[in-house]
Motif scaffolding. Structure first.
Motif, short mmCIF file in Angstrom:
data_model
loop_
_atom_site.label_atom_id
_atom_site.label_comp_id
_atom_site.label_asym_id
_atom_site.label_seq_id
_atom_site.Cartn_x
_atom_site.Cartn_y
_atom_site.Cartn_z
N ALA A 43 64.80 78.83 26.69
CA ALA A 43 63.58 79.63 26.52
C ALA A 43 63.94 80.77 25.57
O ALA A 43 64.56 81.75 25.97
N ASP A 44 63.62 80.60 24.29
CA ASP A 44 64.06 81.58 23.30
C ASP A 44 62.93 82.17 22.46
O ASP A 44 63.17 82.80 21.45
N ASP A 45 61.70 81.95 22.90
CA ASP A 45 60.59 82.66 22.26
C ASP A 45 59.71 83.25 23.37
O ASP A 45 59.84 82.86 24.53
N PRO A 46 58.85 84.21 23.03
CA PRO A 46 58.07 84.90 24.06
C PRO A 46 57.27 83.98 24.98
O PRO A 46 57.22 84.19 26.19
N GLN A 51 56.71 81.54 30.42
CA GLN A 51 56.49 80.36 31.27
C GLN A 51 57.68 80.15 32.21
O GLN A 51 57.50 79.90 33.40
N GLY A 52 58.90 80.25 31.66
CA GLY A 52 60.10 80.07 32.48
C GLY A 52 60.05 78.84 33.35
O GLY A 52 59.69 77.75 32.90
N LEU A 53 60.38 79.01 34.61
CA LEU A 53 60.39 77.89 35.57
C LEU A 53 59.17 77.91 36.50
O LEU A 53 59.21 77.33 37.58
N MET A 54 58.11 78.55 36.04
CA MET A 54 56.89 78.57 36.85
C MET A 54 56.39 77.14 37.10
O MET A 54 56.47 76.29 36.22
N PHE A 55 55.93 76.92 38.31
CA PHE A 55 55.32 75.67 38.76
C PHE A 55 56.30 74.50 38.87
O PHE A 55 55.89 73.39 39.19
N VAL A 56 57.59 74.73 38.64
CA VAL A 56 58.60 73.68 38.83
C VAL A 56 58.81 73.53 40.33
O VAL A 56 59.11 74.49 41.03
N GLU A 57 58.66 72.32 40.84
CA GLU A 57 58.76 72.08 42.27
C GLU A 57 60.17 71.77 42.74
O GLU A 57 60.49 71.94 43.92
N ARG A 58 61.01 71.32 41.83
CA ARG A 58 62.38 71.01 42.19
C ARG A 58 63.22 70.97 40.91
O ARG A 58 62.72 70.60 39.84
N GLU A 63 71.46 72.03 36.93
CA GLU A 63 70.56 72.28 35.81
C GLU A 63 70.02 73.69 35.91
O GLU A 63 70.15 74.35 36.94
N GLY A 64 69.43 74.16 34.83
CA GLY A 64 68.86 75.49 34.83
C GLY A 64 68.09 75.77 33.56
O GLY A 64 67.81 74.87 32.76
N MET A 65 67.75 77.04 33.39
CA MET A 65 67.07 77.49 32.18
C MET A 65 67.82 78.69 31.64
O MET A 65 68.16 79.61 32.40
N LEU A 66 68.09 78.68 30.34
CA LEU A 66 68.76 79.77 29.67
C LEU A 66 67.74 80.52 28.81
O LEU A 66 67.20 79.97 27.86
N PHE A 67 67.47 81.77 29.20
CA PHE A 67 66.58 82.65 28.45
C PHE A 67 67.44 83.39 27.44
O PHE A 67 68.41 84.05 27.82
N ILE A 68 67.10 83.29 26.16
CA ILE A 68 67.87 83.94 25.10
C ILE A 68 66.96 84.91 24.35
O ILE A 68 65.86 84.54 23.93
N TYR A 69 67.44 86.13 24.19
CA TYR A 69 66.68 87.17 23.48
C TYR A 69 67.23 87.34 22.06
O TYR A 69 68.38 87.02 21.79
N GLU A 70 66.40 87.91 21.19
CA GLU A 70 66.80 88.13 19.81
C GLU A 70 67.88 89.21 19.70
O GLU A 70 68.71 89.18 18.80
#
Length: 154
Positions: A43-46, A51-58, A63-70
């Motif tokens: 997740a590297d844009d606004p 959105q991120g991991l919203m509504f993910v049920e499992r 596994e995961g999500m990597l948020f990267i900022y400028e």
């Protein structure tokens, strides 16, 4: 999300293995207990970060999500519309974990501050950081952290 990539490994890894593991969809976390390898979505844009991991049920275990900022900043997260508990690892520009928030409660809108100077945040399943022995001071290997990182890709 993608298939499980790996579990905690005993000991270090070779330079050639490190280069193979250095891909945008993989994050290696190395500490005293060895190395954990996660398959991640970026997740590297606004819009993606919102959105991120919203509504993910499992989410599969490694596994995961990597948020990267400028640029480094003081991010704050919440769990609005997030259905699963998460551990949040707040990471500096050098790829070193500076703060861990464990077991963020699903649907809670209380702000979760990460501290100053954060370049990235790794969200993984709640309880996984403790299970793998991940802690502040452990380092991540990922292309987002560049050649000066504690665990560079090259």
């Amino acid at each position: 999300m993608h298939a499980v990539v790996g579990l905690l490994l005993a000991g270090g890894i070779s330079v050639s293995a490190a280069a193979q593991d250095c891909a945008p969809d993989r994050v290696a976390v190395q500490g005293d207990r060895g190395e954990a390898l996660f398959r991640v979505e970026i997740a590297d844009d606004p819009q993606e970060r919102a959105q991120g991991l919203m509504f993910v049920e499992r989410m599969p275990m490694m596994e995961g999500m990597l948020f990267i900022y400028e640029r480094p900043q003081a991010p704050s997260f919440w769990m609005r519309n997030t259905l699963i508990p998460l551990d949040m690892l707040f990471i500096g520009p050098d790829g070193v974990i500076r703060h861990i928030h464990e077991n963020a409660e699903p649907l809670d809108e209380t702000p979760i501050p990460g501290g100053d100077g954060i370049l990235a945040v790794l969200e993984i399943n709640g309880g996984m950081a403790a299970r793998l022995g991940l802690k502040v001071g452990d380092a991540l290997r990922h292309p987002a952290f560049g050649a000066d990182a504690a665990l560079p890709c090259n």
